[in-house]
Design a protein around this motif. Structure first.
Motif, PDB file in Angstrom:
ATOM      1  N   ILE A 120      43.061  42.627  31.868  1.00  0.00           N
ATOM      2  CA  ILE A 120      44.617  43.550  31.467  1.00  0.00           C
ATOM      3  C   ILE A 120      44.593  43.809  29.930  1.00  0.00           C
ATOM      4  N   GLU A 121      44.427  43.222  29.191  1.00  0.00           N
ATOM      5  CA  GLU A 121      44.288  43.466  27.381  1.00  0.00           C
ATOM      6  C   GLU A 121      43.778  45.246  27.317  1.00  0.00           C
ATOM      7  N   ASN A 122      42.385  44.765  28.077  1.00  0.00           N
ATOM      8  CA  ASN A 122      41.751  46.147  28.391  1.00  0.00           C
ATOM      9  C   ASN A 122      41.959  46.961  28.958  1.00  0.00           C
ATOM     10  N   GLY A 123      43.470  46.559  29.066  1.00  0.00           N
ATOM     11  CA  GLY A 123      44.208  47.972  30.165  1.00  0.00           C
ATOM     12  C   GLY A 123      43.541  48.109  31.913  1.00  0.00           C
ATOM     13  N   ASN A 124      43.434  47.496  32.600  1.00  0.00           N
ATOM     14  CA  ASN A 124      43.073  47.417  33.430  1.00  0.00           C
ATOM     15  C   ASN A 124      44.221  46.532  34.263  1.00  0.00           C
ATOM     16  N   THR A 125      44.046  47.030  35.642  1.00  0.00           N
ATOM     17  CA  THR A 125      45.211  46.737  36.623  1.00  0.00           C
ATOM     18  C   THR A 125      44.848  45.443  37.592  1.00  0.00           C
ATOM     19  N   VAL A 126      45.285  44.943  37.786  1.00  0.00           N
ATOM     20  CA  VAL A 126      44.510  43.426  38.523  1.00  0.00           C
ATOM     21  C   VAL A 126      45.428  43.346  39.469  1.00  0.00           C
ATOM     22  N   ASP A 127      44.214  42.845  40.643  1.00  0.00           N
ATOM     23  CA  ASP A 127      45.254  42.190  41.615  1.00  0.00           C
ATOM     24  C   ASP A 127      44.526  40.756  41.724  1.00  0.00           C
ATOM     25  N   ILE A 128      45.093  39.721  42.911  1.00  0.00           N
ATOM     26  CA  ILE A 128      44.808  38.478  42.601  1.00  0.00           C
ATOM     27  C   ILE A 128      43.869  38.266  44.506  1.00  0.00           C
ATOM     28  N   ILE A 129      43.072  37.749  44.770  1.00  0.00           N
ATOM     29  CA  ILE A 129      42.982  36.640  46.216  1.00  0.00           C
ATOM     30  C   ILE A 129      43.152  35.191  45.536  1.00  0.00           C
ATOM     31  N   GLU A 130      43.971  34.595  45.943  1.00  0.00           N
ATOM     32  CA  GLU A 130      43.605  32.881  45.496  1.00  0.00           C
ATOM     33  C   GLU A 130      44.390  31.942  46.601  1.00  0.00           C
ATOM     34  N   MET A 131      43.924  30.677  46.169  1.00  0.00           N
ATOM     35  CA  MET A 131      44.002  29.751  47.204  1.00  0.00           C
ATOM     36  C   MET A 131      45.794  29.676  47.111  1.00  0.00           C
ATOM     37  N   SER A 132      46.533  29.328  46.955  1.00  0.00           N
ATOM     38  CA  SER A 132      48.204  28.868  46.861  1.00  0.00           C
ATOM     39  C   SER A 132      48.206  27.792  46.807  1.00  0.00           C
ATOM     40  N   GLU A 133      48.663  27.977  45.845  1.00  0.00           N
ATOM     41  CA  GLU A 133      49.025  26.442  45.538  1.00  0.00           C
ATOM     42  C   GLU A 133      49.719  25.325  45.928  1.00  0.00           C
ATOM     43  N   LYS A 134      50.053  25.794  47.153  1.00  0.00           N
ATOM     44  CA  LYS A 134      50.923  24.580  47.847  1.00  0.00           C
ATOM     45  C   LYS A 134      50.898  23.755  48.098  1.00  0.00           C
ATOM     46  N   ASP A 135      51.642  22.517  48.465  1.00  0.00           N
ATOM     47  CA  ASP A 135      50.827  20.681  48.852  1.00  0.00           C
ATOM     48  C   ASP A 135      50.049  20.726  47.135  1.00  0.00           C
ATOM     49  N   LEU A 136      49.401  21.653  46.382  1.00  0.00           N
ATOM     50  CA  LEU A 136      48.387  20.916  45.619  1.00  0.00           C
ATOM     51  C   LEU A 136      49.474  20.856  44.031  1.00  0.00           C
ATOM     52  N   ASN A 137      48.642  19.859  43.332  1.00  0.00           N
ATOM     53  CA  ASN A 137      48.931  19.490  42.322  1.00  0.00           C
ATOM     54  C   ASN A 137      48.684  20.647  41.249  1.00  0.00           C
ATOM     55  N   ILE A 138      49.517  21.540  40.971  1.00  0.00           N
ATOM     56  CA  ILE A 138      49.614  22.391  39.840  1.00  0.00           C
ATOM     57  C   ILE A 138      50.179  22.131  38.364  1.00  0.00           C
ATOM     58  N   ASP A 139      49.654  22.651  37.455  1.00  0.00           N
ATOM     59  CA  ASP A 139      50.227  22.158  35.924  1.00  0.00           C
ATOM     60  C   ASP A 139      51.036  23.482  35.567  1.00  0.00           C
ATOM     61  N   ASP A 140      51.750  23.234  35.965  1.00  0.00           N
ATOM     62  CA  ASP A 140      53.384  24.266  35.515  1.00  0.00           C
ATOM     63  C   ASP A 140      53.365  24.694  34.381  1.00  0.00           C
ATOM     64  N   THR A 141      52.470  24.276  33.172  1.00  0.00           N
ATOM     65  CA  THR A 141      52.376  24.442  31.434  1.00  0.00           C
ATOM     66  C   THR A 141      51.543  25.466  31.601  1.00  0.00           C
ATOM     67  N   ILE A 142      50.744  25.705  32.482  1.00  0.00           N
ATOM     68  CA  ILE A 142      50.011  26.638  32.902  1.00  0.00           C
ATOM     69  C   ILE A 142      50.499  27.690  32.865  1.00  0.00           C
ATOM     70  N   THR A 143      50.327  29.313  32.488  1.00  0.00           N
ATOM     71  CA  THR A 143      50.197  30.835  32.034  1.00  0.00           C
ATOM     72  C   THR A 143      49.775  30.955  33.101  1.00  0.00           C
ATOM     73  N   VAL A 144      49.917  31.936  33.969  1.00  0.00           N
ATOM     74  CA  VAL A 144      49.177  33.181  34.724  1.00  0.00           C
ATOM     75  C   VAL A 144      49.024  34.602  34.040  1.00  0.00           C
ATOM     76  N   PRO A 145      48.148  35.400  34.171  1.00  0.00           N
ATOM     77  CA  PRO A 145      48.471  36.971  33.793  1.00  0.00           C
ATOM     78  C   PRO A 145      49.401  37.512  35.389  1.00  0.00           C
ATOM     79  N   ASP A 146      49.889  38.933  34.236  1.00  0.00           N
ATOM     80  CA  ASP A 146      50.878  40.040  35.305  1.00  0.00           C
ATOM     81  C   ASP A 146      49.952  41.000  35.780  1.00  0.00           C
ATOM     82  N   PHE A 147      50.031  39.705  36.437  1.00  0.00           N
ATOM     83  CA  PHE A 147      49.318  40.807  38.493  1.00  0.00           C
ATOM     84  C   PHE A 147      50.050  41.077  39.014  1.00  0.00           C
ATOM     85  N   ARG A 148      49.259  42.502  39.131  1.00  0.00           N
ATOM     86  CA  ARG A 148      50.315  44.439  40.099  1.00  0.00           C
ATOM     87  C   ARG A 148      49.985  43.186  41.183  1.00  0.00           C
ATOM     88  N   ASN A 149      49.629  42.807  42.319  1.00  0.00           N
ATOM     89  CA  ASN A 149      49.341  42.258  43.395  1.00  0.00           C
ATOM     90  C   ASN A 149      48.596  41.216  43.415  1.00  0.00           C
TER      91      ASN A 149
END
Length: 405
Positions: free
Chosen positions: A29-58
């Protein structure tokens, strides 16, 4: 450039692999690309809320498997009694690991229970999209299989890059060679336009194992996922920190622990393990903890400790993160003589690391030599070479990461 990232693990699940995946994306993203992501759902997992995520398009999320949910919950709540002997701990954990591996392979095949996520994406993703670049990030390995299916049935891309952090046959703790997994690895590699490994040793092994795909293979360092530059670090008292997992079948932390225990050095060790290491007046032992809490411990140290795997040639990803700080780095080498030589030759060019072998005498000598290294500013100067922007640029432009001393 339009980029699709595929990873079978949510970015806010606390692991070094996910932090590196996150850094790749920030760099794109810093190099000017537009990024979509397919990932596993966070639901019911022990997610670390202190970790920030990138600004995805989708963002396309698909449910985690029962095994993933169970594993995440167990990893956050397991308590190991300090009264248990180390031998009993190893036996119990190794037995459970073998049993789980048996169940996974017998019921779910070579991808294990991660194959559940593959089918959820297969039947859940309905978009028909065009991308300039698709990048599948593994671990987990099923990310590559998902990418293969989508490129065949759903999406069109000019290029597919596979990034392999731990290849099937060289994964830490994998002490057997499975013919089925090797056949599948060979098949998946044949589909890629480009294959990136994160260690020059791994690249060498993989070229030898899969010569038919060797012309598509190269290696790039992992990106650092934070940068820190505290010019007021006080080195009058050495304070050591090891931050990473250290299960006994992958890494041997006992020599380092024994040395700092004998010297009564101020030390903190944070990470998942099957070893029964005990805290005392000078040593603090913690399990894997949230990033926010981990940073508090890191800020109190001035010597960061890196430990190589017992074998396989993979380079601890933490080295790139440590390099982005201005703390001294104790680099403990392990593996074969050739593996140690190649790692030392590459990283010694930066004049940034204090090297030693993974035995008590060598570690003692290295610690005693630290005052000598502190006289040279380069040993505590942050390296920006491994920044997400630099690594992502090399991925997109198909270039090597150059460094001039």
């Amino acid at each position: 450039m339009d980029v699709l990232i595929i990873t079978g693990s949510p970015l806010r699940l606390n692991s070094s692999a996910n932090l590196c995946h996150r850094a790749y994306i920030f760099g794109l993203i810093e190099n000017g690309n537009t990024v979509d992501i397919i990932e596993m759902s966070e639901k019911d997992l022990n997610i670390d809320d202190t970790i920030t995520v990138p600004d995805f398009r989708n963002v396309y999320e698909y449910g985690s498997s029962f095994y993933s949910k169970l594993g995440a919950k167990k990893s956050s709540t397991i308590v190991i009694s300090r009264t248990d002997s180390e031998e009993n701990l190893k036996f119990n954990i190794n037995f459970k690991s073998k049993l789980k591996r048996f169940v996974r392979t017998k019921l779910y095949g070579i991808y294990g229970m991660d194959i559940v996520w593959y089918y959820k994406v297969k039947f859940g993703y309905k978009q028909n999209a065009n991308y300039d670049l698709v990048v599948s990030l593994a671990y987990p390995l099923v990310s590559h299989k998902v990418a293969e299916f989508l490129l065949k049935k759903r999406i069109v891309a000019k290029k597919w890059i596979q990034i392999w952090e731990d290849p099937w046959s060289l994964a830490p703790g994998n002490n057997y060679r499975n013919p089925k997994s090797l056949r599948e690895e060979r098949r998946i590699l044949s589909k890629a336009d480009e294959i990136i490994y994160v260690s020059p040793i791994t690249l060498s092994y993989q070229k030898e194992e899969f010569p038919e795909s060797s012309d598509k293979m190269r290696w790039l360092p992992l990106p650092s996922y934070f940068s820190e530059n505290d010019n007021n670090i006080d080195f009058s008292e050495l304070k050591f920190g090891y931050f990473g997992d250290y299960t006994s079948d992958v890494r041997n932390l006992k020599p380092f622990y024994n040395v700092v225990n004998d010297f009564k050095l101020n030390t903190v060790i944070c990470g998942k393990s099957d070893l029964n290491l005990v805290s005392n007046d000078s040593i603090t032992i913690r399990p894997r903890i949230p990033i926010g809490e981990l940073k508090e411990y890191e800020e109190k140290t001035n010597v960061l400790v890196l430990l190589c795997n017992l074998g396989g040639g993979q380079i601890p990803g933490k080295i790139y993160q440590c390099s982005a700080t201005n703390k001294l780095i104790l680099f403990i080498l392990d593996g074969s003589d050739d593996e140690k030589r190649i790692i030392t030759e590459y990283f010694s060019q930066f004049n940034r690391f204090v090297f030693c072998d993974n035995n008590e005498d060598s570690i003692k000598d290295a610690i005693n030599s630290i005052p000598k290294y502190l006289k040279s500013d380069c040993y505590t100067k942050p390296l920006d070479l491994f920044s997400p922007k630099n690594i992502a640029r090399c991925i997109v432009e198909n270039t090597d990461l150059d460094y001039c001393t």
